[in-house]
Write a protein that holds these residues in place. Structure first.
Motif, PDB file in Angstrom:
ATOM      1  N   GLY A  60      30.186  54.818  59.287  1.00 14.91           N
ATOM      2  CA  GLY A  60      30.744  53.604  58.718  1.00 14.91           C
ATOM      3  C   GLY A  60      31.763  53.867  57.638  1.00 14.91           C
ATOM      4  N   VAL A  61      32.070  52.794  56.901  1.00 15.70           N
ATOM      5  CA  VAL A  61      33.049  52.870  55.819  1.00 15.70           C
ATOM      6  C   VAL A  61      32.519  52.154  54.584  1.00 15.70           C
ATOM      7  CG1 VAL A  61      35.071  53.035  57.320  1.00 15.70           C
ATOM      8  CG2 VAL A  61      34.224  50.770  56.653  1.00 15.70           C
ATOM      9  N   GLY A  62      32.916  52.671  53.436  1.00 12.97           N
ATOM     10  CA  GLY A  62      32.778  51.961  52.179  1.00 12.97           C
ATOM     11  C   GLY A  62      34.171  51.564  51.748  1.00 12.97           C
ATOM     12  N   GLU A  68      44.712  42.920  42.977  1.00  6.82           N
ATOM     13  CA  GLU A  68      45.856  43.077  42.076  1.00  6.82           C
ATOM     14  C   GLU A  68      46.064  41.768  41.308  1.00  6.82           C
ATOM     15  OE1 GLU A  68      48.668  46.248  44.341  1.00  6.82           O
ATOM     16  OE2 GLU A  68      48.709  44.202  45.140  1.00  6.82           O
ATOM     17  N   LYS A  69      45.596  41.755  40.049  1.00 10.21           N
ATOM     18  CA  LYS A  69      45.681  40.555  39.221  1.00 10.21           C
ATOM     19  C   LYS A  69      46.589  40.805  38.023  1.00 10.21           C
ATOM     20  CE  LYS A  69      41.249  38.459  40.448  1.00 10.21           C
ATOM     21  NZ  LYS A  69      40.057  37.771  39.922  1.00 10.21           N
ATOM     22  N   PRO A  70      47.235  39.757  37.498  1.00 11.38           N
ATOM     23  CA  PRO A  70      48.103  39.914  36.324  1.00 11.38           C
ATOM     24  C   PRO A  70      47.369  40.507  35.125  1.00 11.38           C
ATOM     25  CG  PRO A  70      48.449  37.773  37.354  1.00 11.38           C
ATOM     26  CD  PRO A  70      47.256  38.382  38.027  1.00 11.38           C
ATOM     27  N   SER A  71      46.063  40.226  35.025  1.00 14.36           N
ATOM     28  CA  SER A  71      45.270  40.723  33.895  1.00 14.36           C
ATOM     29  C   SER A  71      44.841  42.173  34.067  1.00 14.36           C
ATOM     30  CB  SER A  71      44.029  39.848  33.703  1.00 14.36           C
ATOM     31  OG  SER A  71      43.268  39.795  34.899  1.00 14.36           O
ATOM     32  N   GLY A  72      45.092  42.740  35.246  1.00 20.35           N
ATOM     33  CA  GLY A  72      44.721  44.115  35.514  1.00 20.35           C
ATOM     34  C   GLY A  72      43.931  44.233  36.805  1.00 20.35           C
ATOM     35  N   PRO A  73      43.773  45.448  37.333  1.00 17.76           N
ATOM     36  CA  PRO A  73      43.066  45.634  38.602  1.00 17.76           C
ATOM     37  C   PRO A  73      41.580  45.340  38.489  1.00 17.76           C
ATOM     38  CG  PRO A  73      43.535  47.751  37.588  1.00 17.76           C
ATOM     39  CD  PRO A  73      44.244  46.729  36.759  1.00 17.76           C
ATOM     40  N   GLU A  74      41.065  44.670  39.483  1.00 17.22           N
ATOM     41  CA  GLU A  74      39.632  44.374  39.543  1.00 17.22           C
ATOM     42  C   GLU A  74      39.045  44.923  40.833  1.00 17.22           C
ATOM     43  OE1 GLU A  74      38.503  40.371  38.710  1.00 17.22           O
ATOM     44  OE2 GLU A  74      39.698  40.268  36.861  1.00 17.22           O
ATOM     45  N   LEU A  75      37.807  45.410  40.747  1.00 14.83           N
ATOM     46  CA  LEU A  75      37.101  45.937  41.913  1.00 14.83           C
ATOM     47  C   LEU A  75      36.292  44.831  42.560  1.00 14.83           C
ATOM     48  CD1 LEU A  75      36.203  48.414  43.634  1.00 14.83           C
ATOM     49  CD2 LEU A  75      34.290  48.657  42.035  1.00 14.83           C
ATOM     50  N   VAL A 118      42.202  39.695  52.860  1.00 12.04           N
ATOM     51  CA  VAL A 118      43.055  40.512  53.713  1.00 12.04           C
ATOM     52  C   VAL A 118      43.692  41.577  52.833  1.00 12.04           C
ATOM     53  CG1 VAL A 118      45.112  40.553  55.177  1.00 12.04           C
ATOM     54  CG2 VAL A 118      43.499  38.635  55.314  1.00 12.04           C
ATOM     55  N   GLY A 119      43.530  42.846  53.197  1.00 17.17           N
ATOM     56  CA  GLY A 119      44.043  43.927  52.369  1.00 17.17           C
ATOM     57  C   GLY A 119      44.825  44.950  53.156  1.00 17.17           C
ATOM     58  N   LYS A 120      45.445  45.878  52.415  1.00 14.19           N
ATOM     59  CA  LYS A 120      46.252  46.938  53.006  1.00 14.19           C
ATOM     60  C   LYS A 120      45.682  48.287  52.604  1.00 14.19           C
ATOM     61  CE  LYS A 120      51.033  48.632  53.209  1.00 14.19           C
ATOM     62  NZ  LYS A 120      52.421  48.421  52.707  1.00 14.19           N
ATOM     63  N   VAL A 121      45.456  49.157  53.576  1.00 12.08           N
ATOM     64  CA  VAL A 121      44.865  50.472  53.323  1.00 12.08           C
ATOM     65  C   VAL A 121      45.878  51.391  52.653  1.00 12.08           C
ATOM     66  CG1 VAL A 121      43.910  52.552  54.409  1.00 12.08           C
ATOM     67  CG2 VAL A 121      43.236  50.273  55.227  1.00 12.08           C
ATOM     68  N   SER A 122      45.433  52.054  51.569  1.00 13.08           N
ATOM     69  CA  SER A 122      46.305  52.992  50.868  1.00 13.08           C
ATOM     70  C   SER A 122      45.786  54.428  50.917  1.00 13.08           C
ATOM     71  CB  SER A 122      46.462  52.576  49.399  1.00 13.08           C
ATOM     72  OG  SER A 122      45.205  52.570  48.740  1.00 13.08           O
ATOM     73  N   GLU A 123      44.496  54.609  51.215  1.00 14.44           N
ATOM     74  CA  GLU A 123      43.915  55.960  51.203  1.00 14.44           C
ATOM     75  C   GLU A 123      42.599  55.968  51.969  1.00 14.44           C
ATOM     76  OE1 GLU A 123      43.692  60.007  50.236  1.00 14.44           O
ATOM     77  OE2 GLU A 123      45.322  58.640  49.755  1.00 14.44           O
ATOM     78  N   VAL A 124      42.344  57.075  52.663  1.00 15.07           N
ATOM     79  CA  VAL A 124      41.053  57.285  53.321  1.00 15.07           C
ATOM     80  C   VAL A 124      40.491  58.606  52.810  1.00 15.07           C
ATOM     81  CG1 VAL A 124      39.851  57.614  55.515  1.00 15.07           C
ATOM     82  CG2 VAL A 124      41.759  56.003  55.382  1.00 15.07           C
ATOM     83  N   SER A 125      39.281  58.574  52.306  1.00 14.71           N
ATOM     84  CA  SER A 125      38.682  59.750  51.682  1.00 14.71           C
ATOM     85  C   SER A 125      38.223  60.771  52.722  1.00 14.71           C
ATOM     86  CB  SER A 125      37.467  59.333  50.852  1.00 14.71           C
ATOM     87  OG  SER A 125      36.343  59.095  51.710  1.00 14.71           O
ATOM     88  N   PRO A 126      37.878  61.989  52.272  1.00 18.46           N
ATOM     89  CA  PRO A 126      37.168  62.911  53.155  1.00 18.46           C
ATOM     90  C   PRO A 126      35.837  62.280  53.586  1.00 18.46           C
ATOM     91  CG  PRO A 126      37.915  64.017  51.163  1.00 18.46           C
ATOM     92  CD  PRO A 126      38.124  62.560  50.938  1.00 18.46           C
ATOM     93  N   ILE A 127      35.227  62.831  54.613  1.00 13.79           N
ATOM     94  CA  ILE A 127      33.920  62.337  55.055  1.00 13.79           C
ATOM     95  C   ILE A 127      32.878  62.644  53.983  1.00 13.79           C
ATOM     96  CG2 ILE A 127      32.081  62.588  56.769  1.00 13.79           C
ATOM     97  CD1 ILE A 127      34.256  63.198  58.828  1.00 13.79           C
ATOM     98  N   LEU A 139      30.167  58.511  55.876  1.00  9.07           N
ATOM     99  CA  LEU A 139      31.178  57.470  55.857  1.00  9.07           C
ATOM    100  C   LEU A 139      32.472  57.982  55.269  1.00  9.07           C
ATOM    101  CD1 LEU A 139      30.600  54.945  52.913  1.00  9.07           C
ATOM    102  CD2 LEU A 139      29.839  57.308  52.903  1.00  9.07           C
ATOM    103  N   ASN A 140      33.533  57.230  55.495  1.00 11.04           N
ATOM    104  CA  ASN A 140      34.780  57.397  54.761  1.00 11.04           C
ATOM    105  C   ASN A 140      34.858  56.286  53.721  1.00 11.04           C
ATOM    106  OD1 ASN A 140      36.138  58.272  57.820  1.00 11.04           O
ATOM    107  ND2 ASN A 140      36.412  59.628  56.077  1.00 11.04           N
ATOM    108  N   MET A 141      35.269  56.631  52.513  1.00 10.69           N
ATOM    109  CA  MET A 141      35.612  55.608  51.530  1.00 10.69           C
ATOM    110  C   MET A 141      37.075  55.263  51.765  1.00 10.69           C
ATOM    111  SD  MET A 141      32.965  54.897  49.602  1.00 10.69           S
ATOM    112  CE  MET A 141      33.392  54.462  47.926  1.00 10.69           C
ATOM    113  N   VAL A 142      37.346  53.993  51.964  1.00 10.10           N
ATOM    114  CA  VAL A 142      38.698  53.544  52.276  1.00 10.10           C
ATOM    115  C   VAL A 142      39.217  52.688  51.116  1.00 10.10           C
ATOM    116  CG1 VAL A 142      40.158  52.311  53.913  1.00 10.10           C
ATOM    117  CG2 VAL A 142      38.141  53.557  54.732  1.00 10.10           C
ATOM    118  N   HIS A 143      40.359  53.102  50.553  1.00  6.37           N
ATOM    119  CA  HIS A 143      40.963  52.365  49.452  1.00  6.37           C
ATOM    120  C   HIS A 143      41.861  51.268  50.031  1.00  6.37           C
ATOM    121  CE1 HIS A 143      40.650  56.227  46.762  1.00  6.37           C
ATOM    122  NE2 HIS A 143      39.544  55.964  47.438  1.00  6.37           N
ATOM    123  N   VAL A 144      41.621  50.050  49.573  1.00  9.31           N
ATOM    124  CA  VAL A 144      42.373  48.903  50.082  1.00  9.31           C
ATOM    125  C   VAL A 144      42.898  48.090  48.899  1.00  9.31           C
ATOM    126  CG1 VAL A 144      42.254  46.782  51.445  1.00  9.31           C
ATOM    127  CG2 VAL A 144      40.951  48.783  52.170  1.00  9.31           C
TER     128      VAL A 144
END
Length: 209
Positions: A60-62, A68-75, A118-127, A139-144
């Motif tokens: 799977g994936v995490g 992307e908010k004006p006040s700063g990035p939120e997870l 709806v997001g855009k993938v920027s990075e996929v981690s090692p397994i 899993l792969n950690m996927v940055h979106v």
């Protein structure tokens, strides 16, 4: 009560019993025999997922979804009840990979289904292996990144399955470590992926990396 008004913390385990191997749908227990570095033969009890698609290198994936908010990035985070720990757990969005699906494709799909974003993938981690002393789940950690200016990210319409009750919220990345401590005091369990990410941010801050 409507599904929209349900809280993850309202769920609870009412009973447990042993599960026979022939009745297990998602997992199986395995006894592996191996030789240690000195050549001595040993055994190891562990679990395996029974759902990894043929040809896939991960279960799977995490999803590390950054709003992307004006006040700063939120997870982007979730509250979801998990019977094995009998608690509502603070998690990142995640899910199993479908047959013929890449980790990046899975992440975009799961994010949309679980949160509506709806997001855009920027990075996929090692397994990464979740708990290699106990199971082979990986899993792969996927940055979106999530553009909050997009029309489709204004009125969210998650596509949850009948057995999914997910509360979605977000926290400033810079506050994640402290917020994990606060949420634990409130009775929530912290998923290791969230905790590890928070720990990494805190270490980077303390050591000025």
């Amino acid at each position: 009560m409507s599904k929209a008004n349900c809280k993850a913390s309202d769920a609870k385990v009412v009973s447990t019993k042993p599960l026979m191997p022939e009745d297990a749908r998602w997992t199986k227990l395995v006894l592996s025999t191996y030789k240690d570095p000195l050549g001595k033969q040993r055994t190891w009890e562990h679990a395996e997922r029974a759902t990894r698609p043929e040809g896939s290198s991960v279960d799977g994936v995490g999803i590390v979804a950054i709003l992307e908010k004006p006040s700063g990035p939120e997870l982007l985070l979730q509250k979801q009840f998990r019977p094995p720990v009998d608690k509502a757990v603070i998690e990142i969005p995640a899910g199993l990979v479908d047959e013929g699906e890449s980790a990046a494709e899975s992440a975009v799909r799961e994010l949309r289904e679980e949160t509506g974003y709806v997001g855009k993938v920027s990075e996929v981690s090692p397994i990464m292996f979740n708990d290699p002393g106990f199971c082979n789940t990986n899993l792969n950690m996927v940055h979106v990144t999530v553009d909050m200016g997009l029309p489709q990210n204004q009125e969210l319409k998650p596509e949850l399955e009948d057995n999914e009750f997910i509360e979605v919220f977000s926290l400033p990345l810079k506050d994640l470590y402290g917020e994990c401590k606060r949420l634990e005091k409130e009775g929530y369990a912290i998923d290791a992926r969230v905790g590890t990410l928070a720990e990494g941010i805190e270490l980077a801050r303390r050591w000025k990396l």
